[in-house]
Structure formats: structure tokens, C-alpha cells
Scaffold this motif. Structure first.
Motif, mmCIF file in Angstrom:
data_model
loop_
_atom_site.group_PDB
_atom_site.id
_atom_site.type_symbol
_atom_site.label_atom_id
_atom_site.label_comp_id
_atom_site.label_asym_id
_atom_site.label_seq_id
_atom_site.Cartn_x
_atom_site.Cartn_y
_atom_site.Cartn_z
ATOM 1 N N ILE A 83 -6.050 3.987 -9.821
ATOM 2 C CA ILE A 83 -4.838 4.267 -9.031
ATOM 3 C C ILE A 83 -3.928 2.891 -9.807
ATOM 4 O O ILE A 83 -4.297 2.033 -10.016
ATOM 5 N N PRO B 32 -6.242 -1.704 -3.643
ATOM 6 C CA PRO B 32 -5.994 -0.628 -4.737
ATOM 7 C C PRO B 32 -7.042 -1.290 -6.023
ATOM 8 O O PRO B 32 -7.414 -0.446 -6.798
ATOM 9 N N VAL C 90 -1.385 0.298 -9.583
ATOM 10 C CA VAL C 90 -1.088 -0.780 -8.615
ATOM 11 C C VAL C 90 0.522 -1.346 -8.592
ATOM 12 O O VAL C 90 1.271 -1.153 -9.788
ATOM 13 N N ILE D 194 -10.477 -0.416 -5.432
ATOM 14 C CA ILE D 194 -10.766 1.094 -5.834
ATOM 15 C C ILE D 194 -10.589 1.166 -7.567
ATOM 16 O O ILE D 194 -11.454 2.158 -7.922
ATOM 17 N N ARG D 195 -9.594 0.583 -8.184
ATOM 18 C CA ARG D 195 -9.357 0.727 -9.510
ATOM 19 C C ARG D 195 -10.524 0.354 -10.235
ATOM 20 O O ARG D 195 -11.088 0.902 -11.222
ATOM 21 N N THR E 245 1.943 1.486 -3.666
ATOM 22 C CA THR E 245 0.850 2.038 -4.223
ATOM 23 C C THR E 245 0.581 3.751 -4.131
ATOM 24 O O THR E 245 0.301 4.472 -4.890
ATOM 25 N N VAL E 246 0.817 4.139 -2.711
ATOM 26 C CA VAL E 246 0.526 5.582 -2.478
ATOM 27 C C VAL E 246 1.336 6.184 -2.930
ATOM 28 O O VAL E 246 1.002 7.418 -3.606
ATOM 29 N N LEU F 131 0.893 -1.233 -0.042
ATOM 30 C CA LEU F 131 0.002 -0.059 0.083
ATOM 31 C C LEU F 131 0.708 1.122 0.049
ATOM 32 O O LEU F 131 0.509 2.271 -0.598
ATOM 33 N N TYR G 36 -11.614 6.110 -10.185
ATOM 34 C CA TYR G 36 -9.952 6.474 -9.867
ATOM 35 C C TYR G 36 -9.500 5.259 -10.321
ATOM 36 O O TYR G 36 -9.415 4.158 -10.028
ATOM 37 N N THR H 226 0.925 6.568 -6.643
ATOM 38 C CA THR H 226 -0.378 7.529 -7.073
ATOM 39 C C THR H 226 0.057 8.992 -6.910
ATOM 40 O O THR H 226 -0.112 9.786 -7.798
#
Length: 428
Positions: free
Chosen positions: A387, A376, A389, A379-380, A66-67, A63, A385, A70
Motif C-alpha cells: 500500500i 498502512p 503510504v 499492512i505494508r 492513503t486510500v 488514511l 500488499y 491506493t
């Protein structure tokens, strides 16, 4: 009458010999795995709680990456919206000596722009810029300093402007020298309350009425770091010449077809303009290539730092696993003694407990990886959004889990291997 005792089953000696032989031989790895699985089954709750820290640590690594990706993509997209293909030429200094030793600034000209467009094939859009300053009435006897920029219709494309109400002036307006204006959003809101209310109103600049045909804003807020300010009014370049009485330019904007050619084309443009002026005159170009590269490096470095911080969670989880395995060794002293009495070597005991530690950390790593990728991805695919991965982070998280398992599993494995078989059989 003689009697004879019944013969012993033939399989007993063979069974005993087989058991004795297996006790004296090295265990197969499959047997070690089987023992580890049996150990897990015997203490499910304890192992699941111990594994939880590894799950959180592995998920945190993925994560975090990923953040970071992003954030990096957002920063690059934000800067790119200003124009990754844009080249801005600026006059920085230099004079022309005229009659009676008078000097004037050696500004660029519209002919310079035309020469560049003719000689650099990659240019797809361009705009000159004239700058005019004046005070306009705000009503009630209040006036405000404003800046008028005389630009071409292509300026909207070159600068990536967004028209909020009305329209931008076009080639027909430029050819007809139409006295029209497009206001920046803050100025339109201050004058008329809203972008739509500003349309079709007139403002007077140096006694010349200009009809407002549109309201615009920049694609991102540049916080006053660009040529556009809150009180900016855009007008056709041809109209701006009425106010300046000159064709000289402090800035020229170009857009090239391919972002990869920006730096090379910028050097060519500067060379062409420099060749048309005095050698002592200074002209500079500005692009977003360096800014994009710097932002990408900062985002990557930040992701690495955050990933290392998340890896600390795995180390802390590893300490928890080590403590659990040490307690596990203590609770299985008699089992270890029996196995040693049957011929198990220190190497086999060490391998068994090390395998349990690795499997424990690896299982937590797999669950954490699934969780870290699942969030993610959800969410994707379930939201608008997109995001990015961090697929690369998955093997990193798994490899880190294995490494942590090997390192922290060594201490309890060595302790179990060093136990004395005689003492362990006496242990209560």
C-alpha cells in the motif's frame, strides 16, 4: 542597656522585589507552556476525551489520502496491464477506385507494417490482425457465432494475454502454417467445461480442422470494449489468410520500448501509413496515454475531495475543544483573577489559554498522525500488499491541527482575557 532589634534577613526584600518584578513583567513562553502542562495534568480524562476527536480527524486525513493513492495506483496498474506501450492502428475509412469505377476499402497491408518497423526504431513487438467470422458446432446440433483473429505470436506480448492452459502458438507454428488455435476462456469453458479439458481437441472452421493448443484470457476484463470477445479464437496470421484470401489489415498492433515515446511514435506510425495510401483515406491510432492521464486526474481529484471531507472531522473536533476550553475558563475564574491581581496582562492570559488549545489539538494531531501512518505501514510490512503510504498527508494533518487549535482557541482565550479581576476574586 540599649537593645536593638535583630536585622531583617537581607533576602526578604530581594525576594519580594523579585516576585513583584516578575508579576509586572511579561511571562516567558516556557512559563506559559509549563502552566498549560499543569492544566493538562489537572484534568487528564477531560482533555483526553476532548483530544479523541482530533486524533480521529487527523488519522482520517492520512488514511483517506492513503486510500486515494491506493485506488489511483490500482486503476493505473490495471490500465497499464493492457499495455501502456501499446499503439493500435485502425483503418477508419477511404476507398480505392478500380476498373469500371469499382471501389474497395483502402485497408492497411502487411507491407505497411513492415515499413513502419523499418522506419521507427523504438518498436519492440508488433502483430497484424485479420478478422474471420464463422459458426462452429457446440454439439447437439447447436452452433455459435465465433470470431477468429489471425495474429502473430507476438500478439500475446502486445496485448498482455495470460495463457491459462496449454501454450500460445510460436514462430515455428507460424512458419509451418500450423492449423492450431488458442481459445478465449469463456468459449473454452462453454465447449469443454474447463481450460485444461479443451487442450488437444479439434474444432472445424470453414471445413478446416484446428487443434486447440491453448486457452487464454485478457489481463483485465475489458467488458467487450476490445477486439477480443467471449467467443474469440486466435489462430496464426498465415492460417487466417487461407480463409480471407487477402493480405489487407483493419488493425495493426505495435509495442514501443519506452512508454514516454508512445505518443510521438504513434504520430510517426500514422504518418508512414498515410503516406503509403490515398490522401483521403483515414487511419487512426489509439493509445492508453490519455486514459492513464485521465484516470490519474480523476483519482487525484477524488482524493482531494475525500481529504476535505475528512478535514470536516477536524473542524467538528475543534468545536468540541472550544467547548471544553470555555468550560475550562469558567472553572478557573479565581485562578485568572489571582493572576491578574499579581499583574498578569490580558495578552498573557490570552496567550496561556491559546497555548493550551493549540497544544491540545496538536497532541491529538500527533497521535492521529502516528495512528494514520501506522495502519498502512503495518499492512505494508506484515502482509503482501504494498500500500502506498501518504507521507505528504502527515504534515498536512499536523498543520491542520495547529490551525484548528489557533482558530478555536481564540474564543475562550479572549473570554478569559476580558474577565474583570475584581469580579473574578469574588467568584465562588
Amino acid at each position: 542597656m540599649a537593645t536593638s532589634s535583630p536585622p531583617k534577613p537581607a533576602h526578604q526584600p530581594r525576594s519580594f522585589d523579585s516576585t513583584l518584578a516578575s508579576a509586572r513583567t511579561t511571562m516567558m513562553f516556557s512559563e506559559v507552556v509549563s502552566l498549560a502542562i499543569d492544566s493538562f495534568r489537572a484534568g487528564k480524562v477531560r482533555f483526553l476525551l476532548t483530544m479523541l476527536g482530533m486524533v480521529i480527524g487527523s488519522a482520517s486525513i492520512i488514511l483517506t489520502v492513503t486510500v486515494g493513492r491506493t485506488g489511483r495506483q490500482y486503476a493505473i496498474d490495471t490500465i497499464s496491464s493492457l499495455g501502456p506501450n501499446k499503439i493500435e492502428m485502425q483503418y477508419s475509412g477511404g476507398n480505392i477506385v478500380g476498373p469500371d469505377n469499382t471501389t474497395t476499402n483502402d485497408y492497411m497491408t502487411r507491407e505497411d507494417m513492415t515499413a513502419v518497423v523499418d522506419q521507427v526504431p523504438g518498436i519492440v513487438a508488433y502483430s497484424p490482425m485479420l478478422e474471420v467470422h464463422d459458426r462452429i458446432s457446440m454439439g447437439g446440433g447447436v452452433t455459435k457465432d465465433t470470431m477468429l483473429l489471425g495474429v502473430s505470436p507476438e500478439y500475446k506480448r502486445v496485448r498482455g494475454l495470460i495463457v491459462l492452459a496449454g501454450r500460445f502458438f510460436d514462430d515455428q507454428d507460424a512458419a509451418a502454417h500450423a492449423k492450431v488455435a488458442v481459445l478465449n476462456l469463456p468459449l473454452a469453458t462453454e465447449l469443454y467445461g474447463s481450460p485444461q479439458a479443451a487442450i488437444d481437441n479439434s474444432i472445424s472452421v470453414k471445413g478446416v480442422p484446428l487443434v486447440i493448443i491453448g486457452v487464454f484470457k485478457e489481463s483485465i476484463d475489458t467488458f467487450g470494449q476490445s477486439e477480443i470477445g467471449d467467443q474469440t479464437i486466435l489462430i496464426p496470421y498465415e492460417v487466417a489468410r487461407y480463409f480471407t484470401g487477402t493480405d489487407t489489415l483493419k488493425e495493426i498492433f505495435f509495442t514501443v520500448a519506452n512508454a514516454k515515446d508512445v505518443e510521438d511514435d504513434a504520430v510517426k506510425i500514422k504518418a508512414i501509413i498515410q503516406s503509403r495510401h490515398r490522401p483521403t483515406s483515414v487511419y487512426r491510432y489509439q493509445t492508453f496515454t490519455d486514459i492513464l492521464a485521465t484516470m490519474g486526474k480523476i483519482a487525484t481529484d477524488l482524493t482531494v475531495v475525500l481529504t476535505l471531507a475528512a478535514a470536516i472531522t477536524l473542524i467538528v473536533s475543534g468545536v468540541g475543544i472550544m467547548n471544553s476550553m470555555l468550560a475550562n475558563v469558567q472553572s478557573r475564574v479565581r485562578e485568572i483573577g489571582i493572576r491578574k491581581a499579581l499583574g498578569a496582562t490580558r495578552r498573557e492570559i490570552r496567550l496561556q489559554f491559546l497555548t493550551e488549545a493549540v497544544f491540545l489539538s496538536l497532541a491529538g494531531g500527533i497521535l492521529g498522525t502516528i495512528l494514520g501512518l501506522g495502519i498502512p505501514l503495518a499492512i505494508r510490512y506484515l502482509t503482501p500488499y504494498r500500500i502506498p503510504v501518504g507521507w505528504v498527508s502527515a504534515p498536512i494533518a499536523l498543520a491542520t491541527s495547529v490551525i484548528v487549535g489557533v482558530i478555536i482557541g481564540t474564543v475562550p482565550a479572549n473570554r478569559a482575557a476580558r474577565l474583570d479581576p475584581v469580579e473574578t476574586l469574588k467568584y465562588e
